[in-house]
Design a protein around this motif. Structure first.
Motif, mmCIF file in Angstrom:
data_model
loop_
_atom_site.group_PDB
_atom_site.id
_atom_site.type_symbol
_atom_site.label_atom_id
_atom_site.label_comp_id
_atom_site.label_asym_id
_atom_site.label_seq_id
_atom_site.Cartn_x
_atom_site.Cartn_y
_atom_site.Cartn_z
ATOM 1 N N ARG A 563 -40.684 -63.809 -60.387
ATOM 2 C CA ARG A 563 -41.727 -63.672 -59.374
ATOM 3 C C ARG A 563 -42.434 -62.318 -59.491
ATOM 4 O O ARG A 563 -43.025 -61.835 -58.525
ATOM 5 C CB ARG A 563 -41.123 -63.849 -57.970
ATOM 6 C CG ARG A 563 -40.711 -65.293 -57.659
ATOM 7 C CD ARG A 563 -40.278 -65.457 -56.212
ATOM 8 N NE ARG A 563 -40.286 -66.845 -55.801
ATOM 9 C CZ ARG A 563 -39.185 -67.582 -55.582
ATOM 10 N NH1 ARG A 563 -37.983 -67.049 -55.751
ATOM 11 N NH2 ARG A 563 -39.286 -68.840 -55.198
ATOM 12 N N THR A 564 -42.372 -61.722 -60.676
ATOM 13 C CA THR A 564 -43.035 -60.438 -60.875
ATOM 14 C C THR A 564 -44.531 -60.634 -61.093
ATOM 15 O O THR A 564 -45.004 -61.737 -61.415
ATOM 16 C CB THR A 564 -42.443 -59.707 -62.086
ATOM 17 O OG1 THR A 564 -42.721 -60.462 -63.277
ATOM 18 C CG2 THR A 564 -40.945 -59.521 -61.940
ATOM 19 N N VAL A 565 -45.274 -59.564 -60.948
ATOM 20 C CA VAL A 565 -46.704 -59.573 -61.246
ATOM 21 C C VAL A 565 -46.908 -59.557 -62.755
ATOM 22 O O VAL A 565 -47.788 -60.236 -63.287
ATOM 23 C CB VAL A 565 -47.396 -58.359 -60.600
ATOM 24 C CG1 VAL A 565 -48.859 -58.268 -61.039
ATOM 25 C CG2 VAL A 565 -47.297 -58.449 -59.080
ATOM 26 N N ALA A 566 -46.053 -58.826 -63.436
ATOM 27 C CA ALA A 566 -46.247 -58.618 -64.874
ATOM 28 C C ALA A 566 -46.125 -59.899 -65.685
ATOM 29 O O ALA A 566 -46.959 -60.174 -66.553
ATOM 30 C CB ALA A 566 -45.243 -57.581 -65.377
ATOM 31 N N THR A 567 -45.111 -60.691 -65.392
ATOM 32 C CA THR A 567 -44.854 -61.870 -66.237
ATOM 33 C C THR A 567 -44.608 -63.152 -65.461
ATOM 34 O O THR A 567 -44.405 -64.209 -66.076
ATOM 35 C CB THR A 567 -43.622 -61.607 -67.134
ATOM 36 O OG1 THR A 567 -42.480 -61.341 -66.301
ATOM 37 C CG2 THR A 567 -43.860 -60.428 -68.061
ATOM 38 N N GLY A 568 -44.600 -63.085 -64.152
ATOM 39 C CA GLY A 568 -44.191 -64.241 -63.369
ATOM 40 C C GLY A 568 -45.255 -64.781 -62.447
ATOM 41 O O GLY A 568 -46.443 -64.792 -62.753
ATOM 42 N N THR A 569 -44.825 -65.208 -61.265
ATOM 43 C CA THR A 569 -45.712 -65.894 -60.322
ATOM 44 C C THR A 569 -46.572 -64.947 -59.501
ATOM 45 O O THR A 569 -47.458 -65.397 -58.782
ATOM 46 C CB THR A 569 -44.887 -66.755 -59.343
ATOM 47 O OG1 THR A 569 -44.157 -65.895 -58.449
ATOM 48 C CG2 THR A 569 -43.917 -67.659 -60.089
#
Length: 831
Positions: A563-569
């Motif tokens: 749920r990260t900004v970098a690689t997720g949702t």
């Protein structure tokens, strides 16, 4: 032995103090009520004081209404509002300012007592405070002021018009039956009394999944009777509305919130409601959620939908619209790794802060999914500045053992209420948002889903009532100490005996972290079946490959939502920068929320040094092992509380002990099969004291696979070959002679009441019925699965090596006496 109690009085038993302790208290001669209106909480307070003094101290105080007669008279209790006290000549100059519903409680030198409220409700709250202190043997304080943290302290009932209760684990509704308001509302008044005692001031009486028949002429009049029953206790009512009622009830072609005919329809309904319930608190709206229609159905915004009802309420009264933020798509495509149900609330509401009418409040679940065992705080709280909010807690234990597992919730609530969201870089604990302090909201506060039913225990379990009591305490004061709260409840509900207080405190305070350990840890959510409606027993596979968005994304290599900004949702980016930075990185994310925010390999090392998968194995074993101690600890209370409640709780603690092992084995077997990484302690899949039913000699029984596979030891069980003849499973016991505890794991599902008998060496050890659905009342399954899997244990059985162990199962209906396995356990060994 104390006399048996049903639980109907909850924590308001007013058990008599011992003569020695009672002698330390004043002999009150009279109670003066500053008001004699039968509908007023002031008169209710005076009568409650009379009753409480009689029961607790065996005193019979007279009731009068003239303050002048009490001048300089000792041993008098005066109860009323500050305004009426001052008007009658009383001195109020020394009383600090009170908020709405606040109260002043004071004991004078001549042992008289003043109980003065900012309003009628406040006077009643002060009377209950006085009595509940007295019931614990505590004296009335000097100069005590108590003010609420927030003005809205409400309950959401999920009662249906047919008398059923969604997530109801305590029998049918006390409000409805056969699509109408009940004729006898005695229990409704009793419920209002319990609510008032913990300072809850409002209730939505019906399910958010509402039905248009609530608004029939008969039911509108019935709602007036409900309001009349609750009003003397200071509890006002509201209703949940079905958005499409203009179409389904009035036959309109649309429910478009901007359509003139729709506006006129809701105006008429609102006017009629106010005629029957002049102090209506307002409407609760669930719309565009889980298939429900709403304003989006008609191309309108959520704000336009909410404002339709808000405007109608403004025209006829001063009620509010509580609009649930539980709006999301339940047909999400899991193959898209950017999809995330947790994002939904902010995505739907973040740009609407200035568009809602000033009598609209947004009700936000404490976490962004749905009452999970652990969630981060919903980030929607960070996005509303102009629009007031209410937090939604649950007392129902929907995902938390459904009242069949003890789970004291204030420690969970504290993780939410104390969390600092750092809005605009400033201290922003959630409790200060809810109080209105942070954004100067005039109306904000608390709601909790509560499932009281017609069972005398109210919630189906005596211990579960601690959560209803505690909810009121936390809505009033979110800084309350969870240990102090549970101990007050124990003394009021059971006894002030130190052993009782210590045992129940210990079990209660351990219950939530213990449940988290054996259900779902590291922020992975409660690993139950969310596809079926049960939401109860273990089914980790159901947490993926569904449209509901409650995903773990578990595969052979890793687990957890990115749920990260970098690689997720992108979910972590919905928080203010200081909070987002913590959750964005694995290194700074706390382990107890790791899998909520990050997808990691099973071999990822936690801050504890353990790998994720080993933590799973260890936590599930530790949690299940601790539950095994609950029933033996409770047994120390035999003779200290009444036999009826003692046995009631003991039965549920023994059931929980067995079901926690079902949870442990199901979760561990599933993830062992998923990743192939063995438990380094060799426990998972290795049970030296267990006899698989499918390995026994079978007569009239046959072996069947169990789905999901992890819901059975060895993935198989046995059922009778016919529905009308018993089956026999037997084997020679290979264990050394000695004394053992023998446990039988079986399935008790809907569809019949199978009968069982257990023999060892030709001796009948015990017999039982598959009737848990009639006893426990939680959501049951009609399948052999993790919901229905259970265990019964017979202690201290003398066994000789080579004895024949035999189980005879007699089927009933579709319940074909299913058996999973038998454990023969040396004393002190947990299977």
């Amino acid at each position: 032995m104390p006399p048996d109690e049903s639980g109907i009085d909850g924590w308001l038993r007013y058990a008599p103090l011992s003569p020695e302790m009672a002698s330390n208290f004043t002999q009150y001669t009279s109670i003066i009520a500053l008001g004699n209106d039968e509908t007023s909480p002031v008169l209710t307070a005076a009568k409650e004081l009379q009753d409480g003094l009689n029961k607790i101290l065996k005193q019979r105080a007279n009731l009068s209404y003239d303050l002048a007669t009490s001048t300089d008279v000792a041993d008098v209790i005066v109860v009323g509002t500050i305004h009426n006290f001052s008007h009658a000549g009383g001195d109020v100059g020394h009383i600090p300012p009170l908020k709405e519903d606040g109260f002043w409680l004071d004991r004078s030198q001549n042992n008289s007592v003043q109980i003065l409220g900012q309003n009628d409700r406040g006077a009643l709250y002060g009377a209950f405070e006085f009595l509940m202190l007295l019931a614990q043997g505590k004296p009335c304080p000097f100069g005590y002021v108590s003010n609420p943290s927030a003005p809205i302290r409400w309950i959401n009932q999920w009662d249906n018009l047919d008398g059923s209760i969604e997530r109801g684990y305590a029998g049918p509704s006390i409000f409805f039956e056969n699509m109408a308001i009940q004729d006898d509302l005695t229990r409704v008044s009793q419920y209002a009394r319990l609510m008032a005692s913990v300072r809850l001031n409002g209730i939505i009486v019906n399910n958010v999944n509402s039905h248009h028949d609530l608004l029939s002429p008969r039911n509108l009049a019935g709602l007036g009777r409900v309001a009349d029953a609750m009003r003397p206790w200071g509890v006002h009512i509201g209703v949940a509305l079905f958005f499409d009622t203009p179409k389904s009830l009035a036959g309109l072609s649309t429910s478009d919130p901007l359509d003139p005919d729709v506006i006129a329809f809701w105006d008429r309904i609102t006017a009629q409601l106010y005629q029957h319930v002049p102090d209506l608190i307002g409407y609760l709206i669930k719309a565009n959620s889980e298939g429900q229609p709403g304003p989006l159905t008609y191309g309108r915004t959520l704000a336009e939908g909410a404002n339709l009802f808000a405007d109608a309420l403004k025209r006829y009264g001063d009620g509010v619209v509580v609009y649930r933020a539980f709006v999301y798509n339940h047909h999400l495509d899991e193959s898209d790794w950017k999809n995330d149900r947790a994002n939904a609330a902010v995505e739907y509401f973040e740009d609407m802060d200035t568009q809602f009418a000033d009598n609209v409040l947004i009700q936000i679940k404490y976490g962004p999914i749905d009452f999970q065992v652990r969630e981060p705080v919903s980030p929607l709280f960070c996005h509303l500045r102009k629009t007031s909010a209410i937090i939604e807690f649950q007392v129902t234990q929907e995902y938390l053992g459904q009242q069949s597992h003890v789970c004291y919730l204030p420690p969970l609530w504290r993780t939410i209420l104390d969390f600092d969201l750092r809005i605009d870089g400033k201290p922003s604990p959630v409790r200060e948002l809810l109080s209105g302090e942070r954004f100067k909201w005039k109306r904000s506060g608390y709601a909790a889903v509560v499932n009281v039913g017609s069972d005398s225990t109210w919630l189906g379990s005596h211990l579960a009532m601690s959560n209803l009591y505690a909810y009121g305490r936390y809505a009033w004061n979110p800084r309350s100490d969870e240990v102090a709260v549970i101990q007050d409840w124990i003394r009021l509900t059971f006894s002030s005996h130190p052993t009782v207080v210590n045992v129940v405190t210990g079990i209660s305070m351990e219950s939530w972290p213990t449940y988290e350990n054996y259900s779902g840890n590291l922020g992975i959510q409660t690993l139950c079946d969310i596809v079926k409606t049960c939401h109860y027993g273990p089914s980790p596979a159901a947490m993926d490959n569904n449209g509901w968005g409650q995903w773990t994304r578990a595969d052979a290599h890793g687990i957890g939502m990115d749920r990260t900004v970098a690689t997720g949702t992108g979910y972590s980016g919905q928080y203010p920068r200081e909070v987002s930075q913590i959750f964005e990185k694995i290194e700074s994310t706390p382990d107890n929320l790791l899998l909520w925010f990050h997808h990691v390999p099973y071999t990822h090392h936690l801050k504890s040094g353990k790998t994720v998968i080993q933590h799973f194995y260890d936590a599930h074993y530790e949690g299940a092992a601790n539950v095994q101690t609950f029933a033996p600890r409770w047994e120390a209370l035999s003779g200290l509380i009444d036999d009826a409640r003692f046995k009631h709780v003991l039965f549920r603690l023994k059931y929980q002990a067995g079901h926690s092992l079902v949870w442990r084995d199901s979760i561990n077997q599933f993830y062992l099969a998923k990743c192939g990484i063995a438990d380094k302690h060799g426990r998972v899949g290795h049970h030296p004291w267990r006899i698989e039913a499918e390995a026994m000699d079978l007569t009239g029984y046959t072996v069947v696979p169990i789905a999901p596979f992890e819901a059975a030891s060895g993935s198989k069980a046995i059922i009778t070959t016919t529905s009308d003849k018993p089956g026999i499973a037997k084997c020679n016991l290979p264990f050394d002679s000695g004394v053992y505890n023998i446990a039988v794991n079986y399935y008790d599902h809907l569809g019949g009441t199978a009968q069982y008998k257990l023999f060892v060496g030709g001796r009948l050890i015990g017999e039982w019925a598959g009737d848990l659905s009639k006893v426990l009342l939680h959501d049951f399954s009609d399948l052999r699965d993790g919901h229905s899997a259970t265990r019964i244990t017979f202690d201290s059985v003398q066994v000789k090596k080579g004895d024949i162990l035999e189980v005879v199962g007699t089927p009933d209906g579709t319940e074909l006496a299913p058996i999973d396995y038998i454990s023969v356990l040396p004393r002190g060994v947990i299977d």
